[in-house]
Design an enzyme around this catalytic site. Structure first.
Site, mmCIF file in Angstrom:
data_model
loop_
_atom_site.group_PDB
_atom_site.id
_atom_site.type_symbol
_atom_site.label_atom_id
_atom_site.label_comp_id
_atom_site.label_asym_id
_atom_site.label_seq_id
_atom_site.Cartn_x
_atom_site.Cartn_y
_atom_site.Cartn_z
ATOM 1 N N ASP A 6 17.187 -17.102 -9.655
ATOM 2 C CA ASP A 6 17.883 -17.103 -10.933
ATOM 3 C C ASP A 6 17.257 -18.170 -11.824
ATOM 4 O O ASP A 6 17.541 -19.362 -11.678
ATOM 5 C CB ASP A 6 19.380 -17.377 -10.731
ATOM 6 N N HIS B 105 25.881 -11.333 -16.090
ATOM 7 C CA HIS B 105 24.710 -12.115 -15.687
ATOM 8 C C HIS B 105 23.793 -11.249 -14.825
ATOM 9 O O HIS B 105 24.270 -10.417 -14.045
ATOM 10 C CB HIS B 105 25.170 -13.354 -14.906
ATOM 11 N N CYS C 117 19.962 -14.811 -19.885
ATOM 12 C CA CYS C 117 19.704 -14.380 -18.511
ATOM 13 C C CYS C 117 19.065 -13.003 -18.423
ATOM 14 O O CYS C 117 18.109 -12.797 -17.670
ATOM 15 C CB CYS C 117 20.991 -14.414 -17.693
#
Length: 290
Positions: free
Chosen positions: A123, A108, A69
């Site tokens: 995302d 994250h 991520c």
């Protein structure tokens, strides 16, 4: 020197991008998740994950790799800003099934994007079954259906929680009926976050922890996942899974099989379009759930 044209070629985006609007954001977001894998293989082939944007660009764009991520979403931050979007980095805490709670530390990286006074969460690097294909409206309580399932953001004081309601998994190979890699819960929290803006420095400790701590999911499982037009595919350790979403039937079809060591490289190349420079050492510590 980083440039957008190379990135667009990497994700196969050839549309107009003169205006930072929602339609363009949706297109780029979807192309990114369909072409750039969510993968932590660097940890398991003698490489290091870094928050250096130029290193990330060379890895993902020029070397046709994926990333976790903090790599892939940071690259996406750069892309959005280059295109003129009003974009802010946020930090989130993943939900840990093994503890039935959110991570005690930020784990994250996501992006908040403002378009015409509306806020969206972008995302492109959560991976596997909970990957959103398009940005989500930052509206509390609104059900937002996508191909993977129904996503829902809920505001609880200063904290936002993202959860997904999916479908029943239908496992085609009975040998995997009790696999810990299959998500059995119908509705699952994904992560929580606040709207406090973050800089790259905020994620340095997290990046180090994820790739070195013996209790980290990433040190206990080698993961490579890629979204497809009909679902997603994922290699965790030696278990390869192809998932086909069947929303009309209310199920997700899972084709699962074990890959021998001498075929892992072939799977990475053929299914994920990855070619590693160093040899991968697969791992799947079953005590650590996804």
């Amino acid at each position: 020197m980083m440039n957008l044209e190379e990135y667009f070629q990497r994700i196969g985006f050839y549309g107009p991008y003169g205006k930072p609007d929602l339609a363009t954001l949706k297109l780029i977001h979807k192309q990114h998740v369909m072409t750039i894998p969510f993968e932590n293989l660097s940890i398991h082939c003698g490489e290091r994950i870094t928050m250096d944007l130029e290193v990330i660009f060379n890895k993902i764009v020029r070397s046709s790799r994926g990333g976790v991520c903090c790599e892939s979403n940071l690259l996406f931050t750069w892309v959005l800003k280059e295109l003129g979007y009003n974009c802010t980095i946020l930090s989130a805490r993943d939900f840990k099934s093994i503890n039935n709670d959110f991570s005690p530390m930020d784990s994250h990286l996501i992006n908040k994007v403002i378009i015409d006074d509306m806020a969206y969460i972008a995302d492109v690097s959560f991976g596997v079954a909970c990957q959103i294909w398009e940005p989500l409206e930052l509206i509390s309580g609104k059900e937002q259906p996508q191909t993977a399932g129904v996503f829902r953001l809920s505001e609880k004081g200063e904290v936002w929680v993202l959860e997904k309601t999916g479908r029943k998994p239908k496992i085609m190979n009975p040998d995997f009926d009790k696999s810990s890699l299959v998500e059995k819960k119908h509705t699952k929290p994904m992560y929580c976050f606040t709207l406090v803006p973050r800089g790259v420095d905020h994620f340095l400790e997290m990046t180090q922890h994820l790739q070195t701590d013996p209790s980290s999911l990433f040190t206990n499982k080698s993961i490579c996942s890629l979204q497809t037009p009909t679902g997603f595919r994922v290699l965790i350790g030696w278990t390869y899974t192809e998932v086909n979403f069947k929303p009309k039937e209310g199920v997700d079809l899972l084709e699962m099989k074990t890959i021998p060591d001498d075929e892992v490289e072939q799977i990475l190349g053929g299914k994920f379009h990855l070619k590693l420079v160093n040899k991968l050492v697969p791992i799947n510590n079953k005590a650590h759930a996804l």
